[in-house]
Structure formats: structure tokens, C-alpha cells
Design a protein around this motif. Structure first.
Motif, short mmCIF file in Angstrom:
data_model
loop_
_atom_site.label_atom_id
_atom_site.label_comp_id
_atom_site.label_asym_id
_atom_site.label_seq_id
_atom_site.Cartn_x
_atom_site.Cartn_y
_atom_site.Cartn_z
N ASP A 62 0.82 -1.20 0.00
CA ASP A 62 0.00 0.00 0.00
C ASP A 62 0.86 1.26 0.00
N ASP A 99 -4.89 5.35 -4.15
CA ASP A 99 -5.36 4.25 -4.99
C ASP A 99 -4.31 3.98 -6.06
N THR A 100 -3.62 2.85 -5.93
CA THR A 100 -2.56 2.50 -6.89
C THR A 100 -2.89 1.18 -7.57
N ALA A 101 -4.18 0.86 -7.69
CA ALA A 101 -4.59 -0.44 -8.24
C ALA A 101 -4.10 -0.64 -9.68
#
Length: 168
Positions: free
Chosen positions: A94, A109-111
Motif C-alpha cells: 500500500d 489508490d494505486t490499483a
């Protein structure tokens, strides 16, 4: 008895005094976490504090929309729980940001694209003002039992303006 009373008085002084209002939910309930202003880059959402961990990276970076606010960018790390045969390792991937000015955490948010989970990696920030980039190298990843490890030699860049990772 006197020692206990002195310790209680010291704790009350540190907590804001005996007359300080108790947090909602009772005196033992944790105070609510402040909320980070998310009006800046997309993909940033307020959250509580990160889970416990070791061997993460954290670097200082200026906030894109507020040059006076320093942000600490945290990535990855590991947590070991249990002992002996019940020992388990957890690795994190994360990306979280702490606003020093607001004293609040936000999860990025690094999806779409981000480094794999790891610990023991190193990072540094390059650039000035809003054009700062966090570069991260290496680290390790292991199985849940902590009996085998993979050492990593990849390099990643986290752009402070877009809040996005890219492999270098």
C-alpha cells in the motif's frame, strides 16, 4: 498509593488535563482520526492510521496544491505475527500519505500500477516543488511462514503530482 496518584496526574496532564472532554464512545475509546483534505489529486481517500509494520520506506514530499504542507509518503513493509509454527509474515504494497500540516493519513489508490508487496527496500525523493518524484529500489518478499525469501532488484518511481507509480 502516592505513586499511582502521581502517575495518573502525569497521564492526565499529557492527555490535556483531568477536565478534558472524553472521546465519543467513553473515556477508553480512541479519538477519531483527523481527515486529510482530498480535494487535490484524484485517487486519494482519507483513512485511519496504517497497520503496524516494519521495514517500510517513508520519504518527505511537498504537497502539490499547498507548497507549505509537507507530506510523508509511506510504501510497503512487513508484519510478523505469532511464534514458532504459528508465525506468519504479511507483506504490504500500500501507498499512504501523511499530511504533516493536517496530521492525517490518506490511502492512495494505486490499483492500476504499483510495485509488488515488499519490505526492506529503500527510497529517496528527487526534484523540487510540485515536480518531486520518489524513487524506490529493491527489497524482499517472503512466504507467509517466513522460511523463504525473494530479493528484488526493480526500481519504481512515484510521481507526487499525479500520485501514480511507474516502473523505471
Amino acid at each position: 498509593k502516592k505513586a499511582r496518584q502521581k502517575a495518573r496526574q502525569r497521564a492526565e496532564a499529557l492527555a490535556g488535563g483531568a477536565d478534558a472532554p472524553a472521546p465519543a464512545g467513553g473515556a477508553d475509546a480512541p479519538a477519531p482520526a483527523p481527515v486529510l483534505d482530498t480535494s487535490g489529486p484524484a485517487g486519494v481517500s482519507p483513512c485511519g492510521v496504517p497497520s503496524p509494520r516494519l521495514y517500510f520506506s517513508m520519504v518527505a514530499s511537498r504537497h502539490v496544491d499547498a507548497e507549505s504542507d509537507i507530506h510523508l509518503v509511506l510504501f510497503g513493509g512487513e508484519l510478523m505475527t505469532g511464534k514458532g509454527r504459528s508465525q506468519r509474515m504479511q507483506y504490504f504494497k500500500d501507498t499512504m500519505v501523511f499530511s504533516v500540516g493536517n496530521k492525517a493519513w490518506a490511502k492512495v489508490d494505486t490499483a492500476a500500477c504499483s510495485p509488488s508487496a515488499r519490505s526492506g527496500h529503500h527510497a529517496a525523493v528527487v526534484g523540487a516543488g510540485a515536480a518531486q518524484t520518489m524513487y524506490m529500489f529493491g527489497g524482499e518478499f517472503g512466504n507467509a511462514k517466513g522460511t523463504s525469501f525473494t530479493h528484488l532488484n526493480d526500481t519504481w518511481a512515484f510521481d507526487s503530482a499525479s500520485r501514480r507509480w511507474s516502473e523505471v
